[in-house]
Enzyme design. Structure first.
Site, PDB file in Angstrom:
ATOM      1  N   GLY A   1     103.573  -0.754 -41.017  1.00 12.13           N
ATOM      2  CA  GLY A   1     103.245  -2.131 -41.357  1.00 12.13           C
ATOM      3  C   GLY A   1     103.135  -2.319 -42.853  1.00 12.13           C
ATOM      4  O   GLY A   1     103.544  -1.467 -43.651  1.00 12.13           O
TER       5      GLY A   1
ATOM      6  N   ALA B   1     100.622  -2.195 -44.959  1.00 10.67           N
ATOM      7  CA  ALA B   1      99.838  -1.210 -45.704  1.00 10.67           C
ATOM      8  C   ALA B   1     100.664   0.052 -45.935  1.00 10.67           C
ATOM      9  O   ALA B   1     100.694   0.603 -47.046  1.00 10.67           O
ATOM     10  CB  ALA B   1      98.548  -0.885 -44.959  1.00 10.67           C
TER      11      ALA B   1
ATOM     12  N   SER C   1     101.957  -6.487 -38.604  1.00 11.75           N
ATOM     13  CA  SER C   1     102.416  -7.118 -39.841  1.00 11.75           C
ATOM     14  C   SER C   1     103.642  -7.991 -39.591  1.00 11.75           C
ATOM     15  O   SER C   1     103.774  -9.078 -40.162  1.00 11.75           O
ATOM     16  CB  SER C   1     102.749  -6.053 -40.888  1.00 11.75           C
TER      17      SER C   1
ATOM     18  N   ALA D   1     102.631 -11.429 -38.330  1.00 18.29           N
ATOM     19  CA  ALA D   1     101.689 -12.251 -39.112  1.00 18.29           C
ATOM     20  C   ALA D   1     102.332 -13.566 -39.517  1.00 18.29           C
ATOM     21  O   ALA D   1     103.318 -13.598 -40.248  1.00 18.29           O
ATOM     22  CB  ALA D   1     101.227 -11.474 -40.337  1.00 18.29           C
TER      23      ALA D   1
ATOM     24  N   GLY E   1      99.865 -16.034 -43.590  1.00 18.14           N
ATOM     25  CA  GLY E   1     100.180 -15.873 -45.000  1.00 18.14           C
ATOM     26  C   GLY E   1      99.330 -14.804 -45.639  1.00 18.14           C
ATOM     27  O   GLY E   1      98.680 -14.004 -44.961  1.00 18.14           O
TER      28      GLY E   1
ATOM     29  N   GLU F   1      93.474 -22.410 -45.099  1.00 19.81           N
ATOM     30  CA  GLU F   1      93.106 -21.956 -43.761  1.00 19.81           C
ATOM     31  C   GLU F   1      91.592 -21.919 -43.640  1.00 19.81           C
ATOM     32  O   GLU F   1      90.857 -22.224 -44.583  1.00 19.81           O
ATOM     33  CB  GLU F   1      93.735 -20.578 -43.468  1.00 19.81           C
TER      34      GLU F   1
ATOM     35  N   ASP G   1      95.301   3.989 -31.574  1.00 25.97           N
ATOM     36  CA  ASP G   1      95.617   5.414 -31.727  1.00 25.97           C
ATOM     37  C   ASP G   1      95.020   6.013 -32.993  1.00 25.97           C
ATOM     38  O   ASP G   1      94.419   7.089 -32.972  1.00 25.97           O
ATOM     39  CB  ASP G   1      97.135   5.630 -31.751  1.00 25.97           C
TER      40      ASP G   1
ATOM     41  N   HIS H   1      90.880 -14.793 -32.499  1.00 29.43           N
ATOM     42  CA  HIS H   1      91.564 -15.944 -33.091  1.00 29.43           C
ATOM     43  C   HIS H   1      91.377 -17.134 -32.155  1.00 29.43           C
ATOM     44  O   HIS H   1      91.560 -17.006 -30.942  1.00 29.43           O
ATOM     45  CB  HIS H   1      93.048 -15.640 -33.284  1.00 29.43           C
TER      46      HIS H   1
ATOM     47  N   ARG I   1      86.423 -18.281 -38.246  1.00 30.69           N
ATOM     48  CA  ARG I   1      87.049 -18.059 -36.947  1.00 30.69           C
ATOM     49  C   ARG I   1      86.049 -17.772 -35.841  1.00 30.69           C
ATOM     50  O   ARG I   1      86.252 -18.185 -34.697  1.00 30.69           O
ATOM     51  CB  ARG I   1      88.062 -16.921 -37.056  1.00 30.69           C
TER      52      ARG I   1
ATOM     53  N   HIS J   1      92.107 -10.679 -32.016  1.00 28.42           N
ATOM     54  CA  HIS J   1      93.069 -10.784 -33.112  1.00 28.42           C
ATOM     55  C   HIS J   1      92.955  -9.638 -34.111  1.00 28.42           C
ATOM     56  O   HIS J   1      93.966  -9.076 -34.530  1.00 28.42           O
ATOM     57  CB  HIS J   1      92.841 -12.114 -33.834  1.00 28.42           C
TER      58      HIS J   1
ATOM     59  N   GLU K   1      94.462  -2.325 -41.136  1.00 34.58           N
ATOM     60  CA  GLU K   1      93.448  -2.694 -40.147  1.00 34.58           C
ATOM     61  C   GLU K   1      92.747  -1.489 -39.547  1.00 34.58           C
ATOM     62  O   GLU K   1      91.603  -1.593 -39.098  1.00 34.58           O
ATOM     63  CB  GLU K   1      94.074  -3.535 -39.035  1.00 34.58           C
TER      64      GLU K   1
ATOM     65  N   ARG L   1      86.425 -11.533 -40.650  1.00 34.26           N
ATOM     66  CA  ARG L   1      87.465 -11.580 -41.685  1.00 34.26           C
ATOM     67  C   ARG L   1      87.812 -13.000 -42.088  1.00 34.26           C
ATOM     68  O   ARG L   1      88.025 -13.865 -41.234  1.00 34.26           O
ATOM     69  CB  ARG L   1      88.730 -10.875 -41.183  1.00 34.26           C
TER      70      ARG L   1
END
Length: 523
Positions: free
Chosen positions: A13, A15, A42, A45, A48, A113, A206, A227, A273, A330, A354, A365
């Protein structure tokens, strides 16, 4: 001996790709992903990436918004450092030609947002930001980065307290080991523990269990973000409706047209959220059907092309302008405990994205801070590993765990229990019931050569469910994404008390409670 360091990255992803883009050619990087390269959160997503980009905004205001959303559970220093470096890295991406959506002046178009006080969300392709970032970062990788699909990492090699490599299965089910100077876990969270979720099917916790069995600490697992708006047809989630839609003027209403966030929070539909998700949950518990009204958004099909096509495939009457929505799992705010460089409590083992818990998100978050965190932590971990000393001596061979214990439970049953007892609202009775059910599960013994990828995933999910349930039981307060009906907020404020009577504290799953390599025994 060669001076080239060898690094294994598990995951692909943002990261992982930020790490790979940053790391110098003095490191050989082996990126392993258990599915296809495109199988990551990712890539999904929509919203943004947040950064204090405009002259009217500031890093300090971004910091304040992050702390407010995180319910005073963030690590203040980490928030300051990550958001400052994040702004710098986002500006670098713009300068390098990453295709963010632009306004009429040719500058990045900034959206808004939930819980943000300024327009600071950069988008790409309307609602395809994650995909655009992943593809751009991948295009920047050098020849020292090697990507391998369908390499399922099932365990870590640890020698004298130091992570020295991985155990993995190939597509044919053959088991292999590979040693390295450092291992970086970038495997995402654990969304598929729940029936309603926004995660890629490959995201099954995992990495958290890999680190856990290696001796690392997990922290703040009770903080799970739901979410508020998953497009929901006949009780099944068919995809995410980005918070950016509410940022453009959409609002939540019930079947009568009553706007449900009126009087709940000053920011109404753009409240944090956890607040919006609980509002929807309580309305649904009262028998109401909840819709996202998009009437006030001009050019919806071009602004949100992926969401528009998803709605058409689901048979939504777009002329009505009402999208049926429900909350779903989420993001995991907790995870593998790391420092500001992504280092875990196990030497030479790193976690980013994450899967890691840096302290940025606190108990909840702030929207669009996750892609930013992945970008920053990948960069910082790469810089740290570049300055690590190369291992000087060869590692002795490792005996493989020959027999694994696999729980006799279906993934569907596990998801159901988690959804019923450890979802948007919890209480002691439900959490204890969940823990009792999980601990009564029987096991079958399977040889390492015969165990399937699905059985490995199920075992990880079962183990992580126990850790999450224990964490949720230990936190006897309501804060952010962890809402206890038996310990509501102070002064009978349902959604958020401004004064929290409990001091800031993190709940660790300590090494002395660590699940053994057989996955079914606490040592």
């Amino acid at each position: 001996m060669s001076s080239i360091k060898k690094v294994i990255v598990v995951g692909a992803g943002i990261a992982a790709l930020s790490f790979a883009k940053t790391i110098s050619e003095n490191c050989q990087v082996i990126m392993m992903t258990k599915k296809q390269f495109s199988s990551s959160n990712s890539m999904l997503a929509q919203g943004g990436i947040a950064a204090a980009f405009s002259a009217q905004d500031s890093v300090q205001q971004h910091v304040q918004d992050t702390l407010a959303a995180g319910c005073d559970h963030n690590d203040d220093k980490t928030v300051q450092e990550l958001l400052l470096l994040g702004k710098h890295l986002v500006k670098e991406l713009v300068a390098e030609g990453c295709l963010f959506d632009l306004n009429e002046e040719g500058l990045p178009q900034l959206g808004k947002e939930g819980a943000h006080t300024s327009n600071r969300i950069l988008h790409a392709g309307g609602d395809q930001t994650g995909k655009a970032l992943v593809q751009f970062l991948k295009s920047q990788l050098g020849s020292h980065i090697h990507l391998y699909e369908y390499h399922h990492v099932m365990d870590l090699l640890v020698h004298e307290g130091k992570c020295t490599g991985v155990v993995w299965k190939d597509e044919k089910g053959h088991v292999h080991t590979m040693t390295a100077d450092a291992v970086v876990l970038s495997t995402g969270g654990c969304g598929n523990l729940y029936e309603m979720n926004t995660n890629d099917p490959s995201v099954t916790g995992d990495g958290l269990l890999l680190a856990y069995r290696a001796g690392a600490q997990l922290v703040d697992l009770e903080f799970v973000q739901f979410h508020p708006t998953l497009l929901t047809i006949a009780g099944k989630a068919v995809g995410l409706v980005s918070e950016a839609v509410r940022g453009e003027g959409a609002y939540l209403e019930d079947e009568t047209g009553r706007r449900i966030m009126e009087g709940i929070h000053p920011q109404k539909d753009l409240a944090p959220r956890d607040i919006v998700a609980r509002a929807i949950f309580h309305e649904q518990q009262a028998g109401h059907h909840i819709y996202l009204n998009i009437h006030d958004i001009p050019h919806f099909p071009t602004r949100f092309p992926v969401i528009y096509e998803m709605c058409l495939r689901a048979g939504i009457d777009m002329v009505s302008g009402r999208l049926p929505v429900s909350p779903g799992m989420h993001f995991l705010m907790g995870g593998i405990k790391v420092n500001e460089h992504g280092e875990t409590t196990v030497q030479s083992l790193f976690a980013i994205g994450e899967a890691a818990c840096t302290g940025l998100h606190g108990a909840n978050r702030l929207a669009s801070n996750s892609l930013l965190e992945g970008l920053v932590l990948g960069n910082k971990a790469a810089r740290r590993i570049e300055h690590m000393s190369k291992r000087q001596k060869a590692i002795s061979t490792f005996p493989l765990q020959e027999v694994w214990s696999v729980p006799n439970i279906s993934e569907a049953q596990l998801r159901n229990w988690m959804t019923v007892y450890a979802s948007i609202v919890r209480d002691e009775k439900g959490l204890q019931t969940l823990l009792d059910k999980l601990e009564r599960v029987s096991f079958q013994q399977i040889n390492v050569k015969d165990i399937t990828n699905e059985q490995i995933e199920l075992s990880n999910q079962w183990s992580l469910a126990i850790c999450l349930a224990k964490s949720a039981l230990l936190r006897t307060e309501s804060r952010g994404g962890h809402y206890r009906m038996d310990y509501p907020y102070r002064d009978d404020v349902l959604w958020r008390g401004k004064q929290i009577v409990h001091e800031k504290g993190h709940i660790h799953i300590m090494e002395n409670e660590r699940i053994s390599a057989k996955w079914n025994v606490y040592s």
